[in-house]
Design an enzyme around this catalytic site. Structure first.
Site, PDB file in Angstrom:
ATOM      1  CB  CYS A  88      -0.774   0.148   1.183  1.00 40.24           C
ATOM      2  SG  CYS A  88      -2.093  -1.626   1.471  1.00 40.24           S
ATOM      3  CG  HIS A 347      -6.286   0.725  -0.579  1.00 41.35           C
ATOM      4  ND1 HIS A 347      -5.134   1.777  -1.190  1.00 41.35           N
ATOM      5  CD2 HIS A 347      -5.455  -0.021   0.277  1.00 41.35           C
ATOM      6  CE1 HIS A 347      -3.978   1.704  -0.956  1.00 41.35           C
ATOM      7  NE2 HIS A 347      -4.788   0.556  -0.105  1.00 41.35           N
TER       8      HIS A 347
END
Lengths: 403, 481
Positions: A88, A347
């Site tokens: 991430c 995301h």
């Protein structure tokens, strides 16, 4: 002796797509959408970019390997381009590559572009890699998903600080309610509907004790940044520069998951990276000096714990700050998830870090419309990739030049 | 003296109330009601004949020095692999020495007793000192069949040796008869069975008495010399009928366990023998006979040592660890008898890199971690660099077994998103009492019963099944202590 990155690099252009279930757009379309905004914002020609970094995470489900998809899509002029992936933190990694290239003097102007097209897999959540997650991992790692991995923080946090699960869920609900309220003000957010605490608490269980509204969305999106040195930026006629103050990364080394000390109620890597980042940026008291934050709220519990890891709230003190509204947009504290966060943007992994910087950039330039904060000076972005027990953390601090 | 040194049992925790079958399928075959008394044991979705064999074998060898085991035989008609020695996986899971003999005994319900005879003979020859025999079966049956009602899942293990023998082996008598009451052809999932009346009258009623009487004649004894007689027969009435035919009293006959487990295939004679041993006293003679294309009948005599065998789970403890399963649909799903939606998420790749498995076989199958020779830190998995931040020494770790260690739950969740046969998937981080920690799947427990701080122990389970290639992957999971 290293001198750090503070004020060595300026952001001169940024772009960000509308995030969401972009059934209309492939990764290439998203890249173009983010890039067009960024290059127009920078006011330069494409041929002035001398190096580029592309970030994404699940390349196997959209663009495939290498940085060729970026070079091909934008028809870059045969310049060096590199694809980075670090879970991430990928978006911030692309930014780091571009920033360090400029700071080193290797090039004058560099591009960082992050993209992720998640909604081409046919089911909800992140892709399930199965045995493609590593041939040894497959043989022994639990059958876990992201919500389940992070939900464990909540059961451990509740046990340590003696919260009932119900009480903790009310705190977590406030985290999500606040982000939804901010996202509702943002036309580029995926989810734009405000929610109530009761809605959050009673939402369907995803991974005990996290319900649907404790989890961020799954979206497609892209974001881009164009960086150069402050000197070149000024030569290009740029004023009120937004410069990079700190850029830090920290990775787990297995202690959390294998050694006997960590108690599953904090992030080792965030706790370490934040200290280094504040030092790099010259920040002494983050609770007072940071104007705003975009944290990696993949799940509400992640955001709650991150407040403590960043030293904004004391250990065990984040729930009180949350309930006091300290992180709300107009709460008088340090507003967090000013743009709606992962909670409302979803995301698309490779894009998220750059999307966060985009909001900081808009705020620092006074271009955040209904979300605009009064005279922000320093903005912090944070990404956490992997799992609570084993992760990659990135922290970026940007701000007005000279602050 | 050669004989049984120890025993161990395992019956899956879940017991299907047979009335749940009647509730759902009684309209279809009302006659099922005749055998619907009691409950049958059922494997959890992550159990099979091998995992149950590991469980009963661990119970059997607890308290014994397993480095002295020099042979292991696994008897089952439901091996997860047709060609990859299942006994070899069992030996690796138990982390036994490598220089031992391993063998699968298969293809007949009498394979358990045949393995016993072979083990005893290898001991008698003096070639071997300690041989472990595990028998286990998880037989699939068609829905709403009598066999679904009659069968159960379970395993029993016996350690055979020549020191501290609790039941001396006195002799055996075997019959090999190609009596095909049922068969399972290659590539078939289910048994094909002939008429029960014929199986009862020409099979059980004749072959078991023939074997037991043959044993008596061979060794010059009679039923009066025997304290207990063990033989399977899922037709409970005929089980009693056989007793009459061999002249055994009600007290001498060991229960066929229809009401508590159902018939556990090749494991059943050994499971019943284990139950008998649990209630035996020194001097008792026990006859155990099997049924499956003939029969093996074996004679044991219990010794004084039985009073010194440390308490273990055995059959009694296995039966006590019980959770009633009232959902017949769950039984069908666990046994892959209904085609329930799994979603695209379940379509992920499931290949096993056999090179990786070979290099890490101790870690994966034996749950062997490391202990740093320099700082003493226990860690799982064993790696090249010590995890202790104050040490971090390279190449200092020696093997350390975690499979018998207890651990406390540090964090956990019940995950409704992860692909599972029975959502939610429970997993969490556990901290071993002596040091070392890891993430593990939890099994055989319910979300509402898990808490931070709870003590767990380890169980060898199926981790995944690669349906494209027919490969079952195994690993260890945490269960409630």
């Amino acid at each position: 002796m290293s001198t750090g990155i503070k004020d060595k690099v300026a952001i001169i252009g940024m772009g960000c797509t509308k995030f969401g279930e972009r059934w209309d757009a492939g990764a290439e379309d998203l890249m173009v959408e983010a890039f067009e905004e960024a290059i127009a914002d920078a006011g330069i020609e494409k041929n002035q970019i001398q190096a580029a970094w592309l970030s994404d995470c699940f390349e196997e489900i959209h663009i495939g390997k290498s940085a060729l998809p970026l070079s091909l899509t934008l028809r870059l002029p045969n310049i060096p381009a590199t694809r980075v992936e670090n879970f991430c933190a990928s978006g911030t990694e692309a930014f780091r590559g571009a920033v360090y290239a400029v700071a080193s003097g290797a090039c004058d102007i560099a591009l960082a572009l992050g993209v992720e097209k998640l909604k081409d897999i046919g089911y909800g959540g992140l892709p399930n890699s199965g045995s493609n997650s590593g041939s040894l991992n497959w043989l022994w790692m639990p059958n876990l998903t992201a919500p389940g991995a992070f939900a464990q923080l909540a059961t451990a946090y509740a046990a340590k600080y003696k919260y009932s699960i119900d009480d903790l869920k009310r705190v977590l609900a406030h985290v999500s309610v606040k982000s939804h309220a901010n996202g509702a003000l943002n036309p580029k957010a995926h989810l734009r509907t405000p929610i109530t605490e009761d809605q959050a608490i009673s939402s369907p269980m995803v991974a005990h004790p996290l319900g649907l509204y404790d989890c961020c969305g799954v979206s497609d999106g892209a974001a881009a940044a164009i960086v150069t040195t402050p000197e070149i930026a000024k030569k290009l006629g740029k004023k009120d520069l937004v410069t990079v103050k700190a850029l830090q990364l920290a990775l787990s080394n297995g202690e959390e998951v294998q050694f006997n000390e960590w108690d599953s109620t904090y992030f080792v890597s965030t706790s370490k990276a934040s200290v280094v980042a504040y030092k790099e940026a010259g920040i002494k008291d983050p609770r007072k000096e940071i104007s705003m934050m975009e944290l990696h709220d993949c799940f509400s519990i992640t955001e709650l714990i991150t407040y403590e890891d960043l030293g904004i709230s004391p250990r065990g003190g984040a729930p009180k700050d949350v309930l006091d509204g300290f992180f709300d947009l107009r709460g008088g504290g340090v507003p967090a998830q000013v743009d709606g966060g992962l909670k409302c943007f979803g995301h698309p992994i490779g894009a998220s870090g750059l999307r966060m910087l985009y909001e900081m950039y808009l705020q620092l330039h006074g271009r955040a419309d209904q979300r605009q904060l009064k005279d922000p000076k320093l903005g912090l972005t944070h990404n956490l990739g992997g799992f609570p027990f084993m992760n990659v953390v990135s922290i970026a601090i940007v701000g007005k030049e000279g602050v | 003296m050669v004989g049984i040194v120890s025993y161990g049992g395992y019956v899956p925790r879940r017991r299907l109330n047979r009335m749940s079958v009647i509730q759902e399928m009684g309209w279809y075959i009302p006659a099922l009601m005749m055998v619907a008394n009691g409950e049958r044991s059922m494997c959890n979705w992550d159990e099979d004949s091998l995992t149950m064999a590991v469980a009963s074998a661990r119970d059997c060898i607890s308290g014994f020095d397993k480095s002295k085991i020099d042979g292991i035989f696994l008897a089952t008609t439901t091996p997860p692999f047709a060609d990859r020695q299942n006994a070899g996986i069992l030996a690796t899971a138990l982390n036994l020495r490598e220089d031992i003999v391993t063998a699968d005994f298969a293809s007949s319900l009498k394979s358990g007793t045949t393995a016993l005879i072979s083990a005893v003979e290898s001991l008698k020859s003096g070639e071997k000192k300690n041989v472990l025999v595990a028998a286990s079966d998880h037989r699939r049956t068609k829905s709403a069949s009598f066999y679904e009602m009659w069968f159960g899942d379970g395993s029993a293990s016996l350690l055979l040796g020549n020191e501290n023998v609790i039941a001396e082996y006195k002799g055996s008598f075997s019959l090999s008869l190609d009596f095909v009451d049922h068969y399972r052809g290659e590539s078939q999932k289910f048994d094909y069975t002939w008429e029960e009346r014929w199986i009862r009258d020409e099979g059980y009623a004749k072959i078991i008495p023939q074997a037991i009487n043959g044993l008596f004649k061979k060794y010059g004894i009679s039923i009066k010399d025997v304290a207990k007689v063990v033989y399977p027969c899922f037709i409970s009435r005929e089980h009693k009928g056989i007793a009459k035919k061999i002249g055994a009293s009600k007290e001498q006959v060991v229960d066929n366990m229809h009401e508590v487990t159902g018939e556990t295939g090749s494991a059943h004679p050994l499971l019943m023998l284990t139950a008998a041993l649990e209630q035996s006293k020194p001097g008792d003679k026990i006859v155990v006979a099997s049924f499956g294309q003939g029969s093996d009948a074996l004679l044991f005599e219990v010794t004084e040592h039985i009073t010194k065998l440390a308490p273990r789970r055995g059959v009694k403890g296995s039966l006590e660890n019980r959770k009633e399963e009232a959902s017949y649909a769950k039984f069908l799903k666990f046994n892959d008898l209904i085609n329930a939606e799994t979603g695209i998420r379940a379509e992920a790749a499931t290949q096993t890199a056999l090179t990786t498995l070979w290099r890490n076989k101790k870690m994966i199958l034996g749950f062997v971690g490391g202990k740093c020779k320099k700082c003493g830190t226990l860690q799982y998995p064993k790696t090249n660099v010590c995890v202790n931040p104050k040490c971090n020494a390279f190449h200092t770790q020696e093997d350390y077994e975690f499979s018998d260690k207890e651990a406390k739950v540090m964090s956990f969740t019940g995950d409704y998103l992860a692909v599972s046969v029975e959502p939610p998937v429970l997993y969490g981080m556990v901290q071993f009492d002596g040091g070392g920690r890891t993430l593990l799947d939890f099994t055989d427990c319910d979300l509402e019963n898990v808490q931070v701080g709870q003590t767990m122990k380890l169980s060898f389970r199926k981790k995944y099944y690669d349906k494209d290639r027919g490969f079952t992957g195994y690993f260890w999971k945490a269960i409630l202590k």
